[in-house]
Design a protein around this motif. Structure first.
Motif, PDB file in Angstrom:
ATOM      1  N   UNK A   1       4.640   1.194  -6.556  1.00 27.90           N
ATOM      2  CA  UNK A   1       5.556   1.486  -5.431  1.00 27.90           C
ATOM      3  C   UNK A   1       4.711   2.246  -4.527  1.00 27.90           C
ATOM      4  N   UNK A   2       4.509   1.758  -3.082  1.00 30.00           N
ATOM      5  CA  UNK A   2       3.923   2.496  -2.084  1.00 30.00           C
ATOM      6  C   UNK A   2       4.898   2.743  -1.013  1.00 30.00           C
ATOM      7  N   UNK A   3       4.316   2.277   0.147  1.00 32.23           N
ATOM      8  CA  UNK A   3       5.078   2.524   1.528  1.00 32.23           C
ATOM      9  C   UNK A   3       4.878   1.506   2.441  1.00 32.23           C
ATOM     10  N   UNK A   4       5.922   0.836   2.863  1.00 29.69           N
ATOM     11  CA  UNK A   4       6.004  -0.142   3.868  1.00 29.69           C
ATOM     12  C   UNK A   4       5.226   0.534   5.162  1.00 29.69           C
ATOM     13  N   UNK A   5       4.736  -0.224   6.029  1.00 27.83           N
ATOM     14  CA  UNK A   5       4.259   0.175   7.384  1.00 27.83           C
ATOM     15  C   UNK A   5       3.941  -0.676   8.108  1.00 27.83           C
ATOM     16  N   UNK A   6       3.683  -0.623   9.608  1.00 26.91           N
ATOM     17  CA  UNK A   6       3.093  -1.588  10.430  1.00 26.91           C
ATOM     18  C   UNK A   6       1.737  -1.756  10.248  1.00 26.91           C
TER      19      UNK A   6
ATOM     20  N   UNK B   1      -2.523   4.689   4.674  1.00 24.34           N
ATOM     21  CA  UNK B   1      -1.813   3.534   3.799  1.00 24.34           C
ATOM     22  C   UNK B   1      -1.458   3.972   2.542  1.00 24.34           C
ATOM     23  N   UNK B   2      -0.105   3.407   2.113  1.00 21.96           N
ATOM     24  CA  UNK B   2       0.002   3.515   0.763  1.00 21.96           C
ATOM     25  C   UNK B   2       0.544   1.865   0.276  1.00 21.96           C
TER      26      UNK B   2
ATOM     27  N   UNK C   1      -4.585   7.109  -4.210  1.00 24.92           N
ATOM     28  CA  UNK C   1      -3.680   6.120  -3.219  1.00 24.92           C
ATOM     29  C   UNK C   1      -2.231   6.673  -2.892  1.00 24.92           C
ATOM     30  N   UNK C   2      -1.577   7.825  -3.751  1.00 28.23           N
ATOM     31  CA  UNK C   2      -0.538   7.911  -3.268  1.00 28.23           C
ATOM     32  C   UNK C   2       0.685   6.972  -3.796  1.00 28.23           C
TER      33      UNK C   2
END
Lengths: 387, 387
Positions: A219-224, A233-234, A310-311
């Motif tokens: 699980x990371x993080x969505x982003x543009x 970024x994650x 990477x978080x």
């Protein structure tokens, strides 16, 4: 002692007509009329070979030959004659028919063995119908549970119901357990390319790898995809890719281990959106439980090492852990001697796939002979083996 | 010159009520009554600011202020007031309302500018309704094609039909082209975390990255996850993972470039089957076309370098190639001076996302001011910006 290769070949080709599809593939699912016909033809061959034929409570077809010591526990030579949907001519059938040919040649040449020999065509090795395989060999090894018979096929028919329809009595299944087996031997196609690349027709199996199946969720993080600089970024897929590269490296660092990521899904899945969630499978195998454990620990460490900086957070679930089964050194040595006598350089190789032989790991010494597969193809109409 | 921050804030919050959803998000799709209401309210604010208001053939809302040289080409300050579905309060609206506030403050403080100023709320920047955005800015820049108006929304309504229903005449769209623009300036939320992590409220945009979109197909060979030794494999996913790792490394090696693999699919997708086919997307951006070209070449080379020794074949298709747009050095310098005057350390950063400003790349010098986004979140009800 020589066997009659042409007789064996003719039997393989004739058995392959049962369940043959227009596509060229063969479909013989368990407890179907095709499987029944295949067992009936195999029983004929057993009789031709001088074997006494019976079927047990699991539907296993058993051909027995005794010599002077009928009270000794038998050597069992087994494999299966069921197939996957659109399977090939050799997977399973070759092992049963080769066992019959071996005994028939012994008988015809007036040779005798100390132990009785039983050649067995096991019921449903593939698991293609009920998603649960090795039914016959489990039953003979005494490891089949009553509840396993509740597995159902795609039409809702349970193993129990299919057995009843085939004239078998599920309540008697415990009776299929063999009282004692001296040794178990199985000949099977390799389903890999080791023998082919070594230009050898057969080889000696050192052990049967047990699969460890794991599911990894990152699980990371969505982003543009434009607005998020790389350093912020994650990206769950970038992390997964780094993990997959490491999994391959770890498996490659061992002589026998194999690791495969066969499934992978990601979210949200937009071309210009950084993936927030990735889920993938790991199939890790070795014939040595200690090595598989070590490789597993390295994979777990690699995931942490990659994800922490990477978080990315992760979950790892292991949902199947089949113990590897080493082949008996004694049986390997006997097979190696036979190779030398047949003019075949002894080549030792692992079995990555599972086989009926695994079920006898706590019953008796086991051994396997692998026969070359063209291009390693199996479970496919193109499956081919030849001497 | 100071502006009235509280007035601007109140206008942002009032405009955010139009199209507000129960979820907290805002939906103002183009040519809908919500968008109409938002334009009407924005027109009121323009009038309060002393601007002369008109709408052009594309539905762009334009507020103009002239001083002594009305014949000179105007400075255009633009952004948009349409939103994505469930968007936020700041994306677009902030730029339009900040432009109005700037002119209003100039007027109220009795200052004059040489060039007329036009504050513009462009029609449909987001493309959320028709899958085709920047309609208004394309029209004003003269880059909108008649055929673009054939794009349809999810209910089958074309841009042309939606324009007619909104009282606009598609046949006259060419008339929306501005006869001349002295310079174009846009203030927008960053949609990233660069300013936030630098604890700065605003920054100077160096250029707008153009996305290069590619699709990569890798073809290997399926195989049994147990029976195929690592050295015989042609695992398309293992190759893809190595490529994805390299893509990330390549992007990271540049100060501004970003690369994202946002979609990935594989076949056959069984836990114990080596993947034969993997298809994934690449979104590569930089504000400098030469750097993007160099990064693209490195990615193409990496694919070949990884796939050839693995026996994996590949196809690479580029299906969108938007040119990056550098911001005018002169405009950047003016914005930097304004930052210093406002006590903000000048921070230069790229825009990874596209904006209306891109459309004016061949029309006039362009510049952009970015405003800090909390956590970089946008296109989301949680979008937030504050000084």
């Amino acid at each position: 002692m020589a066997v009659q290769g042409s007789r064996l070949w003719q039997r393989i080709m004739r058995l392959a007509q049962i369940g043959a599809q227009e596509s060229g593939g063969i479909s013989r699912l368990s407890f179907t009329s095709e499987e029944r016909k295949a067992k009936d033809l195999t029983a004929e061959y057993m009789k031709e070979a001088g074997l006494e034929v019976r079927e047990d409570a699991a539907g296993n077809l058993i051909g027995r030959k005794e010599w002077n010591n009928s009270q000794l526990s038998p050597i069992v030579i087994g494999s299966h004659i069921d197939t996957v949907v659109q399977g090939g001519k050799f997977d399973g059938a070759l092992g049963v028919l080769a066992g019959i040919e071996a005994v028939q040649s012994i008988v015809e040449q007036g040779l005798t063995l100390k132990h009785p020999v039983e050649v067995v065509a096991f019921t449903d090795e593939e698991g293609a119908r009920f998603g649960f395989g090795m039914i016959g060999s489990r039953a003979m090894a005494g490891t089949l549970n009553e509840e396993d018979l509740s597995c159902r096929d795609s039409e809702g028919v349970s193993i129990r119901e299919a057995m009843l329809a085939a004239g078998l009595e599920p309540a008697l299944i415990a009776g299929a357990k063999a009282p004692g087996i001296h040794a178990y031997l199985e000949l099977h196609i390799e389903q890999g390319q080791v023998l082919e690349s070594a230009s050898l027709p057969a080889g000696i199996v050192t052990g049967i790898a047990g699969p460890l199946w794991m599911k990894v969720k990152l699980k990371g993080q969505a982003g543009h995809a434009g607005a998020a600089p790389m350093r912020f970024r994650k990206d769950a897929l970038a992390a997964a890719a780094a993990v997959i590269v490491r999994i391959e490296d770890i498996a490659r660092s061992y002589p026998v281990a194999v690791a495969t990521v066969g499934k992978l899904q990601l979210l949200p899945g937009g071309i210009n959106i950084i993936p927030s969630d990735v889920e993938f499978s790991i199939d890790l195998r070795d014939i040595d439980a200690n090595i598989r454990d070590e490789a597993e620990a390295k994979i777990r460490a690699a995931i942490a090492e990659i994800c922490v900086p990477r978080g990315i957070t992760w979950e790892l679930e292991d949902f199947q852990r089949v113990p590897p089964v080493p082949c008996s050194k004694q049986v390997q040595s006997i097979v190696a001697k036979a190779c030398v006598l047949a003019g075949i350089e002894p080549l030792y190789l692992p079995s990555g796939a599972g086989h009926d032989a695994m079920q006898f790991r706590e019953v008796c010494p086991i051994g396997m002979i692998f026969v070359r597969s063209e291009l390693g193809i199996s479970h496919n109409p193109k499956e081919w083996s030849s001497f």
